[in-house]
Design an enzyme around this catalytic site. Structure first.
Site, PDB file in Angstrom:
ATOM      1  N   ASP A  36       8.207  24.390   7.029  1.00  0.00           N
ATOM      2  CA  ASP A  36       7.879  24.298   5.623  1.00  0.00           C
ATOM      3  C   ASP A  36       9.099  24.642   4.783  1.00  0.00           C
ATOM      4  OD1 ASP A  36       5.221  23.605   4.481  1.00  0.00           O
ATOM      5  OD2 ASP A  36       6.007  25.045   3.022  1.00  0.00           O
TER       6      ASP A  36
ATOM      7  N   ASP B 259      18.024  16.268  -2.142  1.00  0.00           N
ATOM      8  CA  ASP B 259      19.438  16.220  -1.726  1.00  0.00           C
ATOM      9  C   ASP B 259      20.388  15.656  -2.790  1.00  0.00           C
ATOM     10  OD1 ASP B 259      18.957  17.433   0.672  1.00  0.00           O
ATOM     11  OD2 ASP B 259      18.920  15.591   1.855  1.00  0.00           O
TER      12      ASP B 259
ATOM     13  N   HIS C 170      19.768  24.888   5.163  1.00  0.00           N
ATOM     14  CA  HIS C 170      18.623  25.742   5.471  1.00  0.00           C
ATOM     15  C   HIS C 170      18.003  25.339   6.811  1.00  0.00           C
ATOM     16  CE1 HIS C 170      17.595  22.092   3.471  1.00  0.00           C
ATOM     17  NE2 HIS C 170      16.289  22.253   3.577  1.00  0.00           N
ATOM     18  N   ARG C 171      17.774  24.028   6.966  1.00  0.00           N
ATOM     19  CA  ARG C 171      17.125  23.522   8.180  1.00  0.00           C
ATOM     20  C   ARG C 171      18.016  23.740   9.402  1.00  0.00           C
ATOM     21  NH1 ARG C 171      15.621  19.245   6.142  1.00  0.00           N
ATOM     22  NH2 ARG C 171      13.645  20.187   5.598  1.00  0.00           N
TER      23      ARG C 171
END
Ligand code: ITT
Length: 194
Positions: free
Chosen positions: A72, A153, A179-180
């Site tokens: 999430d 993005d 982050h991912r």
């Protein structure tokens, strides 16, 4: 090893998220095979993405035979929007999108923003849940720029590459700093140790 033990399922309806993860996974040389499962999850409205992720993970219980995870993510415009859209990111993307967001902050010279993500894993061999978090800080671009990436993005300028939006870099470059990418590296280290 039985085939099912080699599978790990990423429950998501977002093919862009799945594709980014696939790039990391294929380079990580893991014993697992990654597969997308687009099944219905329950997304509650809560104050933090971790709470949303936990509920979402529990809403799948009993539907998948094997280990599975959800991810999430949220986009937070800290200055000047005090973190909005945050947990409302999906809704804001579907309604006003990047153009609408830029129009909200048109008058502001100084901006600060970040992406946060939580991966919530149900690890079948231990029958336990695990969490991996990642975050990247930056600013908001004055205009929508770039054709790569997805979602927010084209308006996000990471502090580490301040002249390019996330939509102006390759998936590999984004994964290195995003982050991912950070959360997935923690996830992969965990999976390699187990
Ligand atoms: P799921 O099926 O996995 O829940 P989703 O599209 O709802 O997919 P999230 O809740 O994780 O994904 O993301 C919330 C919003 O933030 C959504 O509109 C995404 O497009 C956007 N988003 C997530 N990660 C992003 C990233 O790396 N770059 C740009 N936008 C992103």
């Amino acid at each position: 090893m039985k085939q099912e033990e080699n599978m790990i399922y990423f429950v998501t309806g977002n093919i862009n998220k799945f594709n980014e993860i696939s790039v990391i996974f294929s380079k990580a040389n893991m014993k697992y095979c990654l597969q997308q499962k687009d099944i219905k999850t329950i997304e509650i409205q809560a104050d933090t993405i971790k709470e949303v992720a936990l509920f979402k993970l529990n809403s799948i219980k009993g539907q998948i035979n094997g280990s599975y995870f959800i991810e999430d993510a949220g986009f937070f415009i800290d200055i000047p929007l005090n973190g909005f859209p945050g947990v409302y990111s999906s809704y804001v993307m579907k309604t006003i999108g990047n153009k609408g967001l830029l129009s909200l902050i048109d008058d502001f010279e100084n901006t600060k923003a970040h992406f946060s993500t939580v991966i919530a894993l149900h690890y079948k061999p231990l029958d336990k849940n695990f969490y991996f978090e990642g975050c990247v800080h930056g600013k908001i671009s004055k205009t929508i720029r770039g054709t790569g990436g997805f979602g927010f993005d084209p308006i996000f300028l990471p502090d580490i590459l301040p002249d390019r939006t996330f939509a102006e870099i390759t998936t590999e470059e984004k994964n290195r700093i995003s982050h991912r990418g950070k959360a997935w590296n923690k996830f992969i280290n965990f999976m390699k140790k187990t």
